[in-house]
Design a protein around this motif. Structure first.
Motif, short mmCIF file in Angstrom:
data_model
loop_
_atom_site.label_atom_id
_atom_site.label_comp_id
_atom_site.label_asym_id
_atom_site.label_seq_id
_atom_site.Cartn_x
_atom_site.Cartn_y
_atom_site.Cartn_z
N GLN A 125 48.98 38.19 8.95
CA GLN A 125 48.90 39.51 9.58
C GLN A 125 47.52 40.12 9.35
O GLN A 125 46.92 40.69 10.26
CB GLN A 125 49.99 40.43 9.01
N ALA A 147 44.86 38.12 11.30
CA ALA A 147 44.87 38.46 12.73
C ALA A 147 44.16 39.80 12.94
O ALA A 147 43.44 39.98 13.92
CB ALA A 147 46.30 38.51 13.25
N GLY A 148 44.38 40.71 12.00
CA GLY A 148 43.72 42.01 12.10
C GLY A 148 42.20 41.88 12.04
O GLY A 148 41.48 42.48 12.83
N TYR A 149 41.73 41.06 11.09
CA TYR A 149 40.28 40.83 10.99
C TYR A 149 39.76 40.23 12.28
O TYR A 149 38.68 40.57 12.75
CB TYR A 149 39.96 39.87 9.83
N MET A 178 39.27 44.49 13.17
CA MET A 178 39.63 45.62 12.32
C MET A 178 39.05 45.46 10.92
O MET A 178 38.91 44.34 10.43
CB MET A 178 41.15 45.76 12.25
N GLN A 193 41.47 49.70 8.17
CA GLN A 193 42.22 49.77 9.42
C GLN A 193 43.44 48.85 9.37
O GLN A 193 44.52 49.21 9.84
CB GLN A 193 41.32 49.41 10.61
N HIS A 212 47.24 50.30 9.84
CA HIS A 212 48.06 49.96 11.01
C HIS A 212 49.05 48.84 10.76
O HIS A 212 50.07 48.75 11.44
CB HIS A 212 47.16 49.54 12.18
N ILE A 213 48.75 47.94 9.82
CA ILE A 213 49.55 46.73 9.68
C ILE A 213 50.26 46.64 8.33
O ILE A 213 51.49 46.62 8.26
CB ILE A 213 48.68 45.47 9.87
N PRO A 267 52.45 50.10 7.00
CA PRO A 267 53.70 50.34 7.74
C PRO A 267 54.76 49.26 7.47
O PRO A 267 55.93 49.58 7.28
CB PRO A 267 53.27 50.33 9.21
N GLN A 268 54.33 48.01 7.44
CA GLN A 268 55.31 46.93 7.21
C GLN A 268 55.84 46.99 5.77
O GLN A 268 57.03 46.81 5.53
CB GLN A 268 54.68 45.56 7.48
#
Lengths: 224, 227
Positions: free
Chosen positions: A121, A124-126, A130, A134, A138-139, A142-143
């Motif tokens: 996760q 994928a953000g990088y 992001m 960030q 966002h990731i 929250p999870q």
């Protein structure tokens, strides 16, 4: 004492006890819970990111708090703070101690929940450009928060009952109020049963709030 | 001039050398396939090129700018990543975001495009991969092939100059593989520069302009090299 008299004692004291539950016990637990969650998120993030110095300091904090009784922490703060020239209302001392105490436990809950978010996760953000923060916003958080929510709520329910320990540092909360009323009537058991029922009532309501909260947070399409 | 050039890339995990001096180059509009047995270093090579792994040594020339891979800084990594896309073997869609927001997130968070505009752009990309009907679905509600198509849309949304694909169909059954390959075939036709690690030999032959075969951390064979 006749059954009639006991019934009158219980019904007569009910609003007086409930008043302190709503005025002191619940605010104490809810404020301390909110603060403890903020502490937990901060401490968990410092450890998750393996920040030098601050990370190990967080471990130290958790070690001290988890290794000593809550009651002792309350006493040490109550008698210790005035020696440092800090004179604050016992209620505030109680809020601080409960927050710091629960913060240590919840920090571990949050850290575990963050570490349970798969590394992919973050990667994928990088890859969509992001930054670390960030990604957190966002990731990861929250999870992790969704995973940790039931455990954090556990802490709140546990804290509602632990607030009775605040009576040890002169905070008149629901349990202390019950003791006072019981002392005047010399009839302890019915009143303690009564206050037990009120704690149970509070926790039942909170359980429903938890269920509602879980629905609100959603399950991201995962079937339960 | 090559869009991307890698010179003498080395990477070890502890004592084990996984990549021992890999060099390659790709021009704009080219599709490069990388094949080879498991453990030959294909995936590690791709991950090193997008900085998901730190290389021990080597040079990267991206669009004329030269970078030392071992000492590259965060800001430089971010700058290169903003111009590339990455598609993972196991999709790695953001589990807490809908298909639409998976595509839009990189636009409105990293690139600070207003949310509404980002979502409009994301919708276009979902249409591009035939997933517009699933915009409101969460990854857990999608099949593997659908998830991978959303992942491709997510990579496309950032308007990359180059997309890396790391075994994009290895986790999919043949039917789902076909739908993902179809999307990739179309991208290749549109002139997207792609580096694809794959076991799909037929697909690699069909779309790639350059094919690399790796073995034991080295490039053993290069086909279609324009000399």
């Amino acid at each position: 004492m006749t059954g009639q008299a006991v019934w009158e004692l219980v019904t007569g004291s009910f609003p007086k006890i409930l008043e302190y539950g709503l005025k002191v016990t619940l605010p104490l637990a809810v404020i301390a819970f909110i603060l403890s969650t903020l502490i937990a998120v901060g401490v968990a993030m410092l450890q998750y990111a393996k920040v030098p110095v601050a990370g190990p300091l967080c471990r130290f904090y958790i070690w001290i708090i988890r290794g000593t009784p809550l009651l002792v922490q309350l006493m040490v703060s109550f008698y210790g703070l005035p020696l440092l020239g800090i004179h604050i209302h016992p209620f505030i001392v109680a809020v601080a101690v409960f927050s710091i105490n629960e913060g240590a436990y919840s920090a571990e809950t949050m850290r575990a929940a963050m570490e349970a978010v798969p590394a992919g996760q973050l990667e994928a953000g990088y890859c969509v450009g992001m930054s670390y923060m960030q990604n957190m916003h966002h990731i990861i958080l929250p999870q992790a928060f969704r995973t940790a929510f039931p455990s954090l709520f556990n802490a709140l329910i546990s804290m509602v009952k632990d607030t009775s320990l605040a009576s040890a540092i002169t905070v008149v909360e629901m349990f202390t109020r019950t003791k006072q009323i019981a002392g005047q009537s010399y009839n302890y058991l019915p009143l303690y049963l009564e206050v037990a029922l009120i704690y149970l009532l509070f926790c039942t309501v909170l359980s429903f709030v938890q269920r509602g909260g879980e629905k609100l947070l959603g399950s991201y399409g995962v079937r339960k | 001039m090559a869009l991307l050039e890698i010179k003498d890339l080395h990477k070890s995990f502890k004592e084990t050398e996984v990549l021992s001096g890999v060099s390659l180059s790709i021009e704009r509009g080219e599709v490069m396939s990388i094949q080879g047995p498991s453990g030959s270093g294909k995936t590690t090579l791709l991950r090193c090129m997008n900085f998901l792994e730190k290389s021990d040594a080597g040079t990267m020339i991206f669009d004329g700018e030269e970078y030392e891979l071992a000492g590259i800084g965060k800001a430089q990594i971010a700058r290169i990543r903003r111009r590339t896309g990455f598609v993972f073997q196991n999709y790695n869609l953001f589990a807490n975001k809908t298909a639409l927001d998976n595509v839009a997130l990189g636009l409105y968070s990293a690139r600070r495009i207003p949310k509404k505009e980002a979502r409009e752009k994301a919708m276009e990309q979902l249409k591009h991969v035939g997933m517009e009907g699933f915009a409101a679905s969460y990854p857990a509600q999608l099949s593997g092939g659908q998830q991978q198509r959303v992942a491709i849309a997510r990579a496309l949304a950032c308007e990359p100059e180059l997309i890396y694909f790391d075994e994009p169909t290895s986790a999919l059954d043949p039917d789902l593989t076909a739908e993902v390959l179809e999307v990739m075939r179309r991208l290749a036709g549109e002139g997207m520069t792609m580096i694809v690690v794959t076991h799909e030999t037929a697909f690699a032959k069909e779309v790639s302009t350059k094919a690399i075969y790796m073995e034991k951390g080295k490039i053993k064979e290069t086909k279609g090299e324009k000399l």
